[in-house]
Design a protein around this motif. Structure first.
Motif, PDB file in Angstrom:
ATOM      1  N   GLN B  38       0.854  -1.186   0.000  1.00  0.00           N
ATOM      2  CA  GLN B  38       0.000   0.000   0.000  1.00  0.00           C
ATOM      3  C   GLN B  38       0.892   1.238   0.000  1.00  0.00           C
ATOM      4  O   GLN B  38       1.522   1.565   1.010  1.00  0.00           O
ATOM      5  N   GLY B  41      -1.487   7.005   0.415  1.00  0.00           N
ATOM      6  CA  GLY B  41      -2.692   7.564  -0.196  1.00  0.00           C
ATOM      7  C   GLY B  41      -3.381   6.663  -1.200  1.00  0.00           C
ATOM      8  O   GLY B  41      -4.308   7.099  -1.893  1.00  0.00           O
ATOM      9  N   GLU B  42      -2.958   5.401  -1.284  1.00  0.00           N
ATOM     10  CA  GLU B  42      -3.535   4.501  -2.277  1.00  0.00           C
ATOM     11  C   GLU B  42      -4.123   3.257  -1.625  1.00  0.00           C
ATOM     12  O   GLU B  42      -3.968   3.015  -0.432  1.00  0.00           O
ATOM     13  N   GLY B  43      -4.818   2.462  -2.443  1.00  0.00           N
ATOM     14  CA  GLY B  43      -5.312   1.172  -1.985  1.00  0.00           C
ATOM     15  C   GLY B  43      -4.222   0.113  -2.074  1.00  0.00           C
ATOM     16  O   GLY B  43      -3.124   0.374  -2.554  1.00  0.00           O
ATOM     17  N   LEU B  44      -4.551  -1.080  -1.600  1.00  0.00           N
ATOM     18  CA  LEU B  44      -3.578  -2.174  -1.624  1.00  0.00           C
ATOM     19  C   LEU B  44      -3.447  -2.732  -3.037  1.00  0.00           C
ATOM     20  O   LEU B  44      -4.419  -2.795  -3.794  1.00  0.00           O
TER      21      LEU B  44
END
Lengths: 114, 111
Positions: B38, B41-44
């Motif tokens: 991750q 500021g992002e998704g996995l």
């Protein structure tokens, strides 16, 4: 090409309000999920739907209600928001292979309850 | 029940250092194992996976080997870069809808 998208990206609201987060996937997957990530980055699964049917429902307050109008969408509605609901909420979808489910995550929705 | 234990973070390394993030699991049977990353500021995102004992998953210079004897799936990289700074999650799956995650390890790389 967006695979799993969520709206809104940020949500700031006051205690007691009701809010919704929307999720859409264009991967053709049958299964979708909602996760909650706290400030320490711990991920907790909340719900999972397979082809619009609820299949995982972890111990979540019933103020949280998922809705799946079709297999490409899974929305999360939260009633009577509380301070402790502040977190990042991730939507995900998955495709079953012979051996495992591979999950694809959306970018997250940061919910702040004041 | 099934569980995944990861080394506690945060981990801070200098650029070009060798990285190991430990992951062990408890499960009945032989799950598929994953590392997700991750970025801020992002998704996995799925980084790598292994589906059976002695399999090695690899991607972007990262590697992990499925060790049945030690129930481990440690993540390694020979020379880390600043762009590797992220939170890394180890996870397992038994071919059903539920993915069991570890608690995550925050990695910071200093130039």
């Amino acid at each position: 090409d967006t695979a799993v998208s969520q709206t809104p990206k940020y949500l700031v609201t006051q205690m007691g309000n009701d809010k919704s987060i929307k999720c859409e996937q264009n991967l053709g997957h049958d299964t979708m999920y909602w996760y909650k990530q706290d400030s320490k980055k711990f991920l907790k699964i909340m719900f999972s739907y397979n082809n619009k049917e609820l299949i995982i429902n972890e111990t979540v307050p019933n103020r949280f209600s998922p809705k799946s109008p079709d297999k490409a969408h899974l929305n999360l509605h939260i009633n009577s928001l509380e301070l402790g609901d502040s977190a990042v909420y991730f939507c995900a979808s998955s495709q079953q292979t012979i051996l495992y489910y591979e999950q694809y995550f959306g970018p997250g929705t940061r919910l702040t309850v004041t | 029940g099934n569980s995944v234990t990861q080394m506690e973070g945060p981990v801070t390394l200098s650029e070009e250092a060798f990285l190991t993030i430990n992951c062990t699991y408890t499960a009945t049977g032989y799950p598929s194992l994953f590392w997700y990353v991750q970025y801020p500021g992002e998704g996995l995102q799925l980084l790598l996976k292994a589906t059976k004992a002695d399999d090695k998953g690899s991607n972007k210079g990262f590697e992990a080997t499925y060790r049945k004897e030690t129930t481990s799936f440690h993540l390694e990289k020979g020379s880390v870069q600043v762009s590797d700074s992220a939170v890394y999650f180890c996870a397992l799956n038994f071919g059903n809808e539920k993915l069991t995650f570890g608690t995550g390890t925050r990695l910071t790389i200093i130039p």
